[in-house]
Design an enzyme around this catalytic site. Structure first.
Site, short mmCIF file in Angstrom:
data_model
loop_
_atom_site.label_atom_id
_atom_site.label_comp_id
_atom_site.label_asym_id
_atom_site.label_seq_id
_atom_site.Cartn_x
_atom_site.Cartn_y
_atom_site.Cartn_z
N ASP A 137 -31.99 28.32 1.05
CA ASP A 137 -32.61 27.25 1.41
C ASP A 137 -34.14 28.60 1.39
OD1 ASP A 137 -31.64 24.95 0.85
OD2 ASP A 137 -31.54 24.38 3.45
N CYS A 189 -24.10 23.18 -3.05
CA CYS A 189 -25.41 23.24 -2.43
C CYS A 189 -24.29 22.72 -0.87
CB CYS A 189 -26.51 22.40 -2.06
SG CYS A 189 -27.55 23.09 -1.20
N ASP A 205 -33.45 14.75 -1.96
CA ASP A 205 -33.48 13.78 -1.06
C ASP A 205 -34.26 13.18 -1.10
OD1 ASP A 205 -32.23 12.47 1.31
OD2 ASP A 205 -32.08 14.61 2.09
N ASP A 207 -24.57 18.33 -2.05
CA ASP A 207 -24.74 19.53 -0.45
C ASP A 207 -23.84 18.74 0.52
OD1 ASP A 207 -26.79 20.60 0.79
OD2 ASP A 207 -28.53 19.82 0.14
#
Ligand code: GLA
Length: 727
Positions: free
Chosen positions: A527, A505, A349, A459
């Site tokens: 995570d 994810c 990210d 994600d």
């Protein structure tokens, strides 16, 4: 093999039999379990099933017979598989009409399903109330000891039919008690094994968030005394429902399928609707369920090109830098990773538009060149270094602070005049709007083309709440249509970029399911990267899903999520049982740790096929033992790797034994302990397979010789055993 013997239909796999009988215009389940032998004489299957002997209150009461399909018009006070309604009726009653063998195999499509079904039988039913037809498909995958099941409703009536419930699998049993195993959890605590012994009640797990969810995974295992274990899973990523209904007449019904929560699908005349596919298997113990599920997924769910593919060892910059990186930092990290033998660099990210934290820019998938130095250049520099390049995206989302929102506020999923609930400071796109679906496909296609990615981490950090659509999607079909649109996006992108390795994810492991796995062969598991917590998360995940589908990384100590500390080689011993990588700042590590990592990487490469694709067994279980482990064995049983763990050293209690699994009892094996930095010497010994599996190994001896006293200074200690056949 599917055989017709008189009124019976005998469906066999290598080690199991599902025996059905057509009786009173219903498909009755007589038996499902270990294989029973064949005979041309159907009487050998009848046994005491004599229809003239009736124990029910009236002689024609067959309400509670075991059947393979049921509806709300059956007259039984038990959960059922199908519920329809029309303007005039709320009840349906299905009468068996006929069955036939069919071939329903398809290639890669935009709705997930299993590949290469060996045989399929289609049962046809007519609803005497509404006039619709229902098809029930049962397929076999002979060598896998797995079968699959789904329904298809064909609106052969001339009025609109509402589908309230159309489950995928029904299994009835003659008992009203059993032990149910499910994989439950939350963020950073995904897929912990729960074990519930229940009787005379209804047991339910489900998801309503629009994702298969980290709260209850769709996998379920049922243990029935004197019979064995039954495992089920659903090839679907949205709301699911699993019910085990038990009633005191000694009757249990297991159902799995689409959740009926706000589900009201309108089926026009001449249209059909298929439920997702459910898979199911029988085994004598829980190891067999895991074994069957793993082999099935590796062969029949994962796309062909990725089945035997070695998953690259990756470094992900997330826990190393979070949002705070420069092109120089990324390149130094990649260069260091390369020098340790790591193969793929993943930029997580923060690389796009104005994204400097998690408050903005989702939807604007445009390179922030100031930060990255240009993704094409970064990708090229990595390729010059000899590394692959991977990129993180979260395409189902939109930030209110984004160009996309300013231009297209109507793309956001939100109820008019209501302030939508925010989760992680972000909102979702309304994928059921075709224009939005196309936007996602095109913006990502442009990006992947320009940047030349080898890997994509997809994600999805929140779930569906303020459900609404500006494109008039029927809101009672919304959850289903969202997933359908998502699948079409995944299908289109994977078809356009067939060689890209996609990893799904969802805030860690919020969408770890067979639907996603059909498109994306691996998934980030959690995570939480603390290896101690990962013992639970990974063993739970591995109950149902194979090693190479499970993203597992070595991260820093103290761990960023838990602050727990785990010795560097123990972190490796845990992560090595997955699609392996690193997620820490290599530039800040001590020399000893870098040396340990270099050794780990070369060790993992040497045994990668066994870690990723070997047959997996549990050695005890983290969920009920202080000492436990995992073993992965190659196909011909000549090599195996085992991680064994002890949680706490207690004086004079180390005479604990553990027993290996999955070896050939007649082979002689050399067992050696992988040389970790904290061992004085690597030990080895020779034993036969039968002895290793039944004589047992002494934990104490294997944990002897720790130089760092790591047993008690860390949350657990572990060893990695290398087991190799010797002549
Ligand atoms: C989610 C993922 C993490 C990371 C962050 C980035 O939490 O699970 O691995 O990619 O998003 O924001």
């Amino acid at each position: 093999m599917i055989k017709f013997i008189g009124n019976y239909i005998k469906i066999d796999t290598k080690n199991t039999t599902l025996l059905l009988e057509i009786i009173n215009k219903r498909v009755v389940k007589r038996y499902y379990g270990s294989k029973i032998r064949d005979d041309k004489d159907e009487n050998v299957f009848r046994g005491f099933f004599d229809e003239s002997i009736e124990f029910s209150s009236s002689t024609d009461d067959t309400t509670y017979d075991n059947t393979m399909m049921s509806s709300n018009g059956d007259g039984a006070n038990i959960e059922f598989m199908v519920k329809l309604y029309t303007n005039n009726n709320i009840v349906s009653r299905f009468i068996y009409d006929s069955c036939e063998l069919v071939d329903i195999n398809e290639g890669y499509t935009n709705f997930p399903h299993s590949y290469d079904k060996k045989e399929t039988i289609k049962f046809i039913y007519n609803d005497v109330v509404s006039g619709v037809k229902l098809y029930h498909y049962l397929s076999t995958y002979e060598d896998m000891d797995v079968m699959s099941s789904f329904l298809e409703l064909d609106n052969t009536s001339n009025e609109l039919v509402h589908i309230n419930r159309l489950m995928s699998l029904q299994l009835d049993f003659d008992t009203s008690e059993g032990t149910i195993y499910t994989l439950d959890g939350a963020w950073t605590k995904e897929r912990f094994l729960s074990k519930n012994h229940v009787s005379n009640t209804t047991f339910k797990i489900s998801s309503v968030s629009g994702a298969s969810s980290n709260v209850h995974n769709p996998f379920m295992m049922l243990e029935i005394k004197n019979q064995g274990f039954y495992g089920t899973n659903l090839v679907y990523s949205g709301n699911h429902l699993e019910l085990v209904d038990m009633i005191p007449v000694g009757k249990m019904r297991l159902l799995t399928g689409l959740n009926d929560y706000y589900f009201d699908y309108k089926l026009e005349p001449n249209k059909t609707f298929k439920s997702p596919e459910a898979i199911f298997t029988f085994g004598v113990d829980s190891d067999s369920i895991t074994f069957n599920m793993h082999r099935f997924i590796k062969r029949h769910i994962i796309r062909e090109d990725f089945r035997e593919m070695d998953r690259p060892i990756l470094i992900n910059n997330w826990e190393a830098t979070y949002f705070d990186f420069t092109k120089e930092k990324l390149l130094s990290l990649a260069t260091k990773a390369k020098s340790l033998g790591i193969e793929l660099f993943v930029l997580d990210d923060g690389w796009f538009s104005g994204r400097k934290d998690d408050h903005s820019s989702l939807g604007d998938w445009f390179d922030n060149r100031e930060k990255t130095g240009g993704l094409e250049n970064l990708s090229k520099s990595l390729k010059d270094l000899g590394m692959k390049f991977g990129l993180w995206v979260e395409p189902e989302m939109i930030s209110e602070d984004s160009e996309l929102f300013r231009k297209h506020p109507e793309y956001m999923m939100r109820i008019p005049n209501v302030k939508p609930l925010e989760k992680r400071f972000q909102q979702m796109l309304d994928l059921t709007n075709k224009e939005v679906e196309n936007y996602v496909i095109e913006v990502l296609s442009d990006l992947f083309k320009k940047v030349n990615v080898d890997y994509v981490k997809w994600d999805c950090n929140r779930y569906l709440i303020d459900i609404y659509s500006n494109s008039n999607t029927d809101l009672h079909e919304y959850h289903y249509r969202y997933i359908k649109a998502l699948y079409n996006i995944l299908y289109t992108l994977t078809t356009r970029f067939p060689h890209v390795l996609f990893e799904s994810c969802s805030a860690g492991g919020n969408r770890f399911d067979l639907g996603m796995m059909y498109f994306f062969p691996q998934a980030w598991c959690s995570d939480n990267t603390d290896a101690f917590d990962r013992l639970y998360i990974q063993e739970g995940t591995l109950y149902a899903y194979p090693q190479n589908t499970m993203g597992a990384h070595v991260s820093i100590t103290p761990n960023h999520q838990t602050e727990g500390s785990v010795y560097i080689d123990s972190r490796f011993n845990v992560a090595a049982f997955g699609a392996f990588g690193y997620e820490l700042d290599l530039l800040k590590l001590k020399k000893e740790d870098l040396k340990a990592i270099k050794n780990q990487v070369s060790f993992y490469k040497k045994y990668r096929d066994i870690f990723q694709r070997g047959d997996y067994y549990r050695i005890n279980s983290v969920f009920d033992s202080n000492n436990f482990g995992w073993i992965s064995v190659n196909k011909n049983k000549t090599k195996a790797l085992a991680t064994i763990v002890i949680q706490k050293f207690k004086m004079n209690t180390l005479k604990l034994k553990f027993y290996l699994k999955g070896l050939n009892k007649d082979y002689k094996y050399k067992v050696s302990v992988r040389n970790q930095d904290n061992l004085k010497e690597a030990r080895e010994f020779v034993m036969y397979g039968d002895a290793l599996m039944s004589y047992g190994l002494d934990f104490g001896n294997l944990f002897y010789q720790e130089t760092t006293r790591a047993l008690n200074s860390y949350s657990f200690a572990s060893r990695l055993l290398i087991i190799e056949r010797v002549k």
